[in-house]
Design a protein around this motif. Structure first.
Motif: not given
Length: 167
Positions: A105, A126, A128-129, A132-133, A136, A147, A150-151, A153
């Motif tokens: 990432g 990340s 990409r994708e 994605l954050k 995990f 996961q 989420v979020d 960051q």
């Protein structure tokens, strides 16, 4: 920071291990008799054995290191191959040889082993994708990654497991 790595005991006795005159030191971690640290313009990861007083360069392009509780594995955040913007979270042996790529990432923070060393928690961002954050957990025995949140960051501090390893 430039400076000296010291080993201190609870009584205040200091033992000088290494002095960096011209290089920047970061991420100093002790596991057993080995002190790991990242140094220099190339972010080289070194291991210094306190007992034998031997220093060995393990890998370059390292950003973070987290030894497993038993000292048999290292979780390393490294510069990803062929990329200026991505990092990889890998599991390596104590000599720095990659045994498994866990994640890739833009940023990987907070890496922490569970108390039994079977799981590895980390925060990933990340580009990409679809951006994605989140938080995990990778199970080292099954290879499954879950996961958890989420979020997250900006959650950059080291993650902490409960003593039981269940949360």
């Amino acid at each position: 920071m430039r400076g000296t790595i010291y080993l201190a005991d609870p009584d205040g006795k200091l033992t000088r291990l290494f002095k960096a005159e011209t290089y920047v030191l970061s991420h100093v971690v002790k596991q057993g008799s080995v002190v790991y640290y990242i140094m220099g313009d190339n972010s080289d990861l070194y291991a210094y054995d306190v007992e034998t007083r031997e220093e060995k360069k393990l890998v370059n392009g390292a950003f973070r290191i987290e030894p497993s509780p038993d000292g048999k594995h290292l979780a390393l955040v490294l510069k990803a191959d062929q990329s200026d913007t991505e990092k990889s979270l890998v599991v390596a042996d104590p000599q720095g040889n990659t045994t498994k790529v866990v994640a890739t990432g833009t940023e990987i923070y907070g890496t922490a082993w569970s108390p039994d060393g079977n799981s590895l928690a980390y925060n990933l961002v990340s580009e990409r994708e679809g951006g994605l954050k989140g938080l995990f957990v990778a199970d080292m025995t099954t290879g499954k990654t879950t996961q958890i949140a989420v979020d997250l960051q900006y959650a950059t501090d080291k993650l902490r497991w409960s003593p039981s390893g269940k949360s």
